[in-house]
Design a protein around this motif. Structure first.
Motif, PDB file in Angstrom:
ATOM      1  N   ILE A  66      16.222 -56.403-119.028  1.00 38.06           N
ATOM      2  CA  ILE A  66      17.396 -55.544-119.204  1.00 38.06           C
ATOM      3  C   ILE A  66      17.965 -55.205-117.834  1.00 38.06           C
ATOM      4  CG2 ILE A  66      18.274 -53.351-120.091  1.00 38.06           C
ATOM      5  CD1 ILE A  66      15.991 -53.344-122.079  1.00 38.06           C
ATOM      6  N   ILE A  67      19.275 -55.363-117.699  1.00 34.49           N
ATOM      7  CA  ILE A  67      19.990 -54.964-116.490  1.00 34.49           C
ATOM      8  C   ILE A  67      20.963 -53.855-116.880  1.00 34.49           C
ATOM      9  CG2 ILE A  67      21.526 -55.677-114.636  1.00 34.49           C
ATOM     10  CD1 ILE A  67      20.470 -58.497-114.953  1.00 34.49           C
ATOM     11  N   GLN A  68      20.785 -52.700-116.261  1.00 30.39           N
ATOM     12  CA  GLN A  68      21.678 -51.574-116.505  1.00 30.39           C
ATOM     13  C   GLN A  68      22.566 -51.398-115.282  1.00 30.39           C
ATOM     14  OE1 GLN A  68      19.757 -47.802-117.018  1.00 30.39           O
ATOM     15  NE2 GLN A  68      21.654 -46.723-117.566  1.00 30.39           N
ATOM     16  N   THR A  83      26.015 -47.196-106.443  1.00 31.16           N
ATOM     17  CA  THR A  83      25.377 -48.296-105.701  1.00 31.16           C
ATOM     18  C   THR A  83      23.994 -48.644-106.205  1.00 31.16           C
ATOM     19  OG1 THR A  83      24.504 -46.733-104.071  1.00 31.16           O
ATOM     20  CG2 THR A  83      26.660 -47.718-103.602  1.00 31.16           C
ATOM     21  N   GLN A  84      23.575 -48.093-107.324  1.00 31.99           N
ATOM     22  CA  GLN A  84      22.212 -48.311-107.794  1.00 31.99           C
ATOM     23  C   GLN A  84      22.226 -48.930-109.180  1.00 31.99           C
ATOM     24  OE1 GLN A  84      19.443 -45.007-108.913  1.00 31.99           O
ATOM     25  NE2 GLN A  84      18.323 -45.663-107.086  1.00 31.99           N
ATOM     26  N   ASP A  85      21.511 -50.042-109.327  1.00 33.81           N
ATOM     27  CA  ASP A  85      21.330 -50.687-110.622  1.00 33.81           C
ATOM     28  C   ASP A  85      19.875 -50.555-111.045  1.00 33.81           C
ATOM     29  OD1 ASP A  85      23.966 -51.449-110.716  1.00 33.81           O
ATOM     30  OD2 ASP A  85      23.594 -53.430-109.846  1.00 33.81           O
ATOM     31  N   VAL A  86      19.644 -50.742-112.351  1.00 32.70           N
ATOM     32  CA  VAL A  86      18.302 -50.627-112.909  1.00 32.70           C
ATOM     33  C   VAL A  86      17.960 -51.932-113.631  1.00 32.70           C
ATOM     34  CG1 VAL A  86      16.814 -49.404-114.533  1.00 32.70           C
ATOM     35  CG2 VAL A  86      18.468 -48.129-113.155  1.00 32.70           C
ATOM     36  N   ILE A  87      16.800 -52.468-113.320  1.00 31.97           N
ATOM     37  CA  ILE A  87      16.298 -53.670-113.990  1.00 31.97           C
ATOM     38  C   ILE A  87      14.998 -53.293-114.698  1.00 31.97           C
ATOM     39  CG2 ILE A  87      15.489 -56.033-113.701  1.00 31.97           C
ATOM     40  CD1 ILE A  87      17.175 -56.201-111.178  1.00 31.97           C
ATOM     41  N   TYR A 146       7.941 -51.641-124.600  1.00 27.78           N
ATOM     42  CA  TYR A 146       6.490 -51.497-124.436  1.00 27.78           C
ATOM     43  C   TYR A 146       5.996 -52.425-123.324  1.00 27.78           C
ATOM     44  CZ  TYR A 146       6.809 -49.259-129.021  1.00 27.78           C
ATOM     45  OH  TYR A 146       7.137 -48.429-130.072  1.00 27.78           O
ATOM     46  N   ASN A 147       5.037 -51.865-122.507  1.00 28.16           N
ATOM     47  CA  ASN A 147       4.312 -52.635-121.488  1.00 28.16           C
ATOM     48  C   ASN A 147       5.275 -53.370-120.555  1.00 28.16           C
ATOM     49  OD1 ASN A 147       1.860 -51.872-122.718  1.00 28.16           O
ATOM     50  ND2 ASN A 147       1.974 -53.633-124.126  1.00 28.16           N
ATOM     51  N   GLY A 148       5.887 -52.589-119.686  1.00 27.58           N
ATOM     52  CA  GLY A 148       6.865 -53.200-118.792  1.00 27.58           C
ATOM     53  C   GLY A 148       6.968 -52.488-117.461  1.00 27.58           C
ATOM     54  N   ARG A 149       7.996 -52.863-116.724  1.00 36.34           N
ATOM     55  CA  ARG A 149       8.256 -52.278-115.416  1.00 36.34           C
ATOM     56  C   ARG A 149       9.744 -51.924-115.319  1.00 36.34           C
ATOM     57  NH1 ARG A 149       4.183 -53.268-111.603  1.00 36.34           N
ATOM     58  NH2 ARG A 149       2.552 -54.703-112.369  1.00 36.34           N
ATOM     59  N   ARG A 150       9.983 -50.892-114.500  1.00 29.39           N
ATOM     60  CA  ARG A 150      11.362 -50.435-114.278  1.00 29.39           C
ATOM     61  C   ARG A 150      11.637 -50.440-112.770  1.00 29.39           C
ATOM     62  NH1 ARG A 150      14.310 -45.625-113.343  1.00 29.39           N
ATOM     63  NH2 ARG A 150      16.262 -45.503-114.561  1.00 29.39           N
ATOM     64  N   TYR A 151      12.713 -51.136-112.371  1.00 33.06           N
ATOM     65  CA  TYR A 151      13.072 -51.261-110.969  1.00 33.06           C
ATOM     66  C   TYR A 151      14.427 -50.579-110.745  1.00 33.06           C
ATOM     67  CZ  TYR A 151       9.629 -55.045-111.207  1.00 33.06           C
ATOM     68  OH  TYR A 151       8.494 -55.781-111.419  1.00 33.06           O
ATOM     69  N   GLU A 152      14.470 -49.696-109.748  1.00 28.76           N
ATOM     70  CA  GLU A 152      15.726 -49.093-109.315  1.00 28.76           C
ATOM     71  C   GLU A 152      16.138 -49.768-108.009  1.00 28.76           C
ATOM     72  OE1 GLU A 152      15.291 -44.906-108.993  1.00 28.76           O
ATOM     73  OE2 GLU A 152      14.954 -44.592-111.153  1.00 28.76           O
ATOM     74  N   VAL A 153      17.233 -50.490-108.047  1.00 27.01           N
ATOM     75  CA  VAL A 153      17.653 -51.330-106.924  1.00 27.01           C
ATOM     76  C   VAL A 153      18.873 -50.702-106.268  1.00 27.01           C
ATOM     77  CG1 VAL A 153      18.365 -53.632-106.195  1.00 27.01           C
ATOM     78  CG2 VAL A 153      16.809 -53.357-108.142  1.00 27.01           C
ATOM     79  N   ASN A 158      12.691 -49.234-106.062  1.00 27.93           N
ATOM     80  CA  ASN A 158      11.518 -48.484-106.499  1.00 27.93           C
ATOM     81  C   ASN A 158      10.999 -49.083-107.796  1.00 27.93           C
ATOM     82  OD1 ASN A 158      11.747 -46.614-104.355  1.00 27.93           O
ATOM     83  ND2 ASN A 158      13.254 -45.410-105.520  1.00 27.93           N
ATOM     84  N   GLN A 159       9.698 -49.174-107.906  1.00 28.75           N
ATOM     85  CA  GLN A 159       9.079 -49.812-109.061  1.00 28.75           C
ATOM     86  C   GLN A 159       8.235 -48.804-109.820  1.00 28.75           C
ATOM     87  OE1 GLN A 159       6.874 -53.423-108.215  1.00 28.75           O
ATOM     88  NE2 GLN A 159       5.432 -52.985-109.858  1.00 28.75           N
ATOM     89  N   THR A 160       8.359 -48.822-111.154  1.00 30.79           N
ATOM     90  CA  THR A 160       7.578 -47.936-112.014  1.00 30.79           C
ATOM     91  C   THR A 160       7.059 -48.731-113.200  1.00 30.79           C
ATOM     92  OG1 THR A 160       8.997 -46.076-111.402  1.00 30.79           O
ATOM     93  CG2 THR A 160       7.600 -45.791-113.327  1.00 30.79           C
TER      94      THR A 160
END
Length: 373
Positions: A174-176, A183-187, A210-217, A225-227
């Motif tokens: 998912i790309i938000q 200036t910040q996107d979320v993957i 479920y069972n994933g990662r969230r990146y703030e670019v 940042n990775q969560t």
């Protein structure tokens, strides 16, 4: 009475033929587009004919006046070519009398056009928007294809695979996109995703990951940042339909526009809807003089220039809507334009009689003088 029935029957039959031809022409291109979207999985085939049906008033809004005008040009042009008009004029009939014979038909078409413009089109556009909203992720499980991107507002989804019941998505990306050009996107990546059942009237569509990662670019510095998460819920806002905006103004009921006349968009849209029925009157007043041709010229001689003139009137009303919504013109511009168009059509109808009257009065003293000599 016989002449009125004859002309009314001829105009109605020709109008229906021209209307069907234009409708098929317009629907052809739209159907090709919708079938292509259905083949790509972006449109549920079950909604195809519903969308076409709800779009019919949108087509009729401008096609019906044009069909009536073309029918008048064809019928009156044939009557000139076949010398029927010459017989009518020699028997004491006039252009004004012939136009008044069609007043009942003009009144009926005026009311039909008013119904389409004021009620049918806004309702059809509103229903079409609801159908397109169901094509977002809230109902995308029924039409999603593996390894295909799905767009819903600021979200873009990539689905690796789908279970056979289409109740669960696997290998999600998912790309938000950042709203308001931030200036910040979320993957977001996830092993699987399930839709959360909500009320159809809810302002949000929810999806559990479920069972994933969230990146703030950060788009400027390229840092992120990775969560990690075991379960993560995202909510997608549905389009706002209660508030009148420039995007949804065409789908608003006429009564709602009357209650929001302080907004320029509402003024422009309401004036546009009220102006379109007058195209029926302009069509009749314009076709009566423009259809006049000599028997050897043929009734097709003035058809194309007349259509261009009538289309220019319709385009002018559309341009007024754009300028009024941008507050470049007053809403009274509709009334001024309709009045000017009717006066111009009236002059085309009476100019021959007026010029003949002035020529007669100018030649009368000369004849009197010759008689005295």
């Amino acid at each position: 009475m016989i002449l009125r029935r004859y002309m009314t029957r001829q105009v109605i039959s020709t109008t229906l033929i021209v209307l069907m031809f234009l409708m098929v022409l317009m629907l052809g291109g739209r159907l090709i587009r919708y079938f292509g979207m259905a083949a790509e999985g972006r449109l549920n085939i079950g909604f195809l004919f519903s969308i076409i049906g709800y779009n019919m008033p949108t087509f009729l809004e401008l096609i019906l006046p044009l069909s009536f005008f073309v029918a008048l040009m064809l019928v009156l042009g044939r009557m000139y070519v076949d010398n029927e008009m010459s017989v009518l004029f020699s028997s004491g009939q006039s252009r004004g009398r012939i136009t008044r014979l069609m007043l009942p038909l003009i009144l009926v078409l005026f009311l039909v056009e008013a119904g389409v413009s004021l009620w049918a089109k806004p309702y059809g556009v509103a229903q079409t928007e609801k159908i397109w909203q169901t094509q977002s992720l809230s109902s995308a499980f029924d039409m999603v294809k593996p390894q295909t991107f799905i767009s819903s507002g600021d979200y873009h989804f990539y689905v690796g695979s789908v279970d056979k019941d289409k109740r669960e998505l696997n290998d999600i990306y998912i790309i938000q996109q950042s709203p308001n050009n931030l200036t910040q996107d979320v993957i977001i990546t996830a092993k699987k995703a399930q839709q959360v059942l909500t009320n159809n009237n809810a302002p949000f569509t929810r999806l559990d990951l479920y069972n994933g990662r969230r990146y703030e670019v950060d788009n400027a510095s390229r840092q992120y940042n990775q969560t990690s998460f075991e379960q993560y819920r995202i909510s997608m806002a549905k389009p706002q339909t209660d508030e009148i905006t420039e995007e949804n103004i065409t789908s608003q009921p006429t009564v709602k526009l009357l209650n929001n006349l302080n907004k320029p968009e509402a003024q422009a849209e309401l004036g546009y809807r009220l102006s379109l029925p007058f195209l029926m009157i302009i069509a009749c007043m314009l076709a009566t003089p423009l259809a006049q041709v000599q028997p050897r010229q043929g009734r097709w001689l003035r058809l194309l220039p007349a259509i261009l003139i009538f289309v220019a009137c319709a385009v002018s009303i559309i341009s007024l809507k754009t300028n009024i919504s941008k507050q470049k013109l007053s809403v009274w511009s509709y009334a001024w334009f309709i009045s000017f168009a009717m006066l111009a059509c009236l002059w085309l109808n009476v100019q021959q009689q007026v010029l003949h009257h002035f020529r007669y009065r100018k030649a009368k003293p000369i004849n009197s003088l010759n008689g005295g000599v």
